[in-house]
Motif scaffolding. Sequence first.
Motif, short mmCIF file in Angstrom:
data_model
loop_
_atom_site.label_atom_id
_atom_site.label_comp_id
_atom_site.label_asym_id
_atom_site.label_seq_id
_atom_site.Cartn_x
_atom_site.Cartn_y
_atom_site.Cartn_z
N LYS A 1 45.61 36.71 33.12
CA LYS A 1 45.70 36.91 34.57
C LYS A 1 44.33 37.04 35.21
CE LYS A 1 50.27 38.90 34.71
NZ LYS A 1 51.05 38.14 35.65
N LEU A 2 43.36 37.49 34.44
CA LEU A 2 42.01 37.70 34.96
C LEU A 2 41.28 36.36 35.11
CD1 LEU A 2 39.64 39.68 35.62
CD2 LEU A 2 39.07 39.54 33.19
N LEU A 3 40.63 36.19 36.26
CA LEU A 3 39.76 35.04 36.47
C LEU A 3 38.42 35.59 36.95
CD1 LEU A 3 40.60 31.66 38.02
CD2 LEU A 3 38.48 32.81 38.60
N GLU A 4 37.41 35.45 36.15
CA GLU A 4 36.10 35.99 36.49
C GLU A 4 35.32 34.94 37.28
OE1 GLU A 4 34.29 38.52 33.30
OE2 GLU A 4 35.89 37.59 32.13
N THR B 1 35.86 30.72 48.50
CA THR B 1 36.74 29.63 48.04
C THR B 1 37.26 29.91 46.63
OG1 THR B 1 35.57 28.01 49.41
CG2 THR B 1 36.85 27.15 47.55
N ALA B 2 36.38 30.39 45.75
CA ALA B 2 36.79 30.68 44.37
C ALA B 2 37.80 31.82 44.33
CB ALA B 2 35.57 31.01 43.52
N MET B 3 37.59 32.84 45.14
CA MET B 3 38.53 33.98 45.16
C MET B 3 39.88 33.54 45.74
SD MET B 3 36.83 36.34 43.69
CE MET B 3 37.43 37.97 44.06
N GLY C 1 47.65 32.28 41.10
CA GLY C 1 48.29 33.45 40.52
C GLY C 1 47.42 34.28 39.60
N LYS C 2 46.13 34.20 39.79
CA LYS C 2 45.20 34.98 38.96
C LYS C 2 44.64 36.16 39.75
CE LYS C 2 45.32 31.94 35.57
NZ LYS C 2 45.80 32.25 34.24
N ILE C 3 44.06 37.10 39.04
CA ILE C 3 43.37 38.21 39.67
C ILE C 3 41.88 37.89 39.62
CG2 ILE C 3 42.85 40.67 39.56
CD1 ILE C 3 45.59 40.98 38.10
N GLY C 4 41.33 37.52 40.75
CA GLY C 4 39.92 37.16 40.83
C GLY C 4 39.04 38.39 40.86
N VAL C 5 38.01 38.39 40.02
CA VAL C 5 37.05 39.49 39.97
C VAL C 5 35.66 38.88 40.07
CG1 VAL C 5 36.14 41.38 38.57
CG2 VAL C 5 38.57 40.86 38.50
N LEU C 6 34.89 39.35 41.04
CA LEU C 6 33.53 38.86 41.22
C LEU C 6 32.59 39.61 40.29
CD1 LEU C 6 31.70 36.98 42.87
CD2 LEU C 6 31.45 38.85 44.53
N GLY D 1 35.67 40.71 31.05
CA GLY D 1 36.74 40.65 30.06
C GLY D 1 36.27 40.92 28.65
N ASN D 2 35.19 40.25 28.24
CA ASN D 2 34.71 40.41 26.87
C ASN D 2 34.10 41.79 26.64
OD1 ASN D 2 35.56 37.96 25.86
ND2 ASN D 2 33.73 36.91 26.56
N ARG D 3 33.53 42.39 27.67
CA ARG D 3 33.00 43.75 27.52
C ARG D 3 34.13 44.75 27.28
NH1 ARG D 3 28.18 44.49 31.98
NH2 ARG D 3 26.82 42.89 31.11
N ILE D 4 35.22 44.57 28.02
CA ILE D 4 36.38 45.45 27.83
C ILE D 4 36.98 45.22 26.45
CG2 ILE D 4 38.74 45.91 28.62
CD1 ILE D 4 37.67 45.28 31.48
N LEU D 5 37.14 43.95 26.07
CA LEU D 5 37.71 43.65 24.76
C LEU D 5 36.85 44.19 23.63
CD1 LEU D 5 39.12 40.02 25.07
CD2 LEU D 5 40.39 42.15 24.83
N ALA D 6 35.54 44.17 23.79
CA ALA D 6 34.65 44.67 22.73
C ALA D 6 34.92 46.14 22.44
CB ALA D 6 33.19 44.46 23.11
#
Length: 130
Positions: free
Chosen positions: A3-6, A20-22, A29-34, A43-48
């Motif tokens: 769901k996350l779109l960075e 435009t990207a957001m 249907g994604k959650i855009g995060v700047l 995402g990868n920092r959280i997953l780490a």
Amino acid sequence: VMKLLEVVRTKDTKPEIIATAMKLAKTIGKIGVLVGNGYGFVGNRILAARNTQADQLILEGATPWAVDKVLYDFGFAMGHFQMRDLVGLDVGWNPKTTGSANVREILNEMGRHGQKTKGGFYDYDDNRKQ
């Protein structure tokens, strides 16, 4: 699935491009995060951090499938160890420098690289089913 779109901005990214990207993120249907352009983004920092703790849990006696079930029940699409098997335990592993330092190294040394070898943290059939 994710769901996350960075949306990664640099010092040269124009505000209208970010907007435009957001908007596109929301449209699909994604959650855009700047985010800024940095190691691992968000995402990868959280997953780490999650992965470090999952690895520690099995060293303390939990089973990979028990840890994965908790993560799945919490709302993740799959657990840490399921994801590692899917990606391949040998990604980033160096057989020349391995030394049985952790469970991942030991599994790789045994030839258990994940789904592609029918075994990693889990055993798999010919259709890659656990």
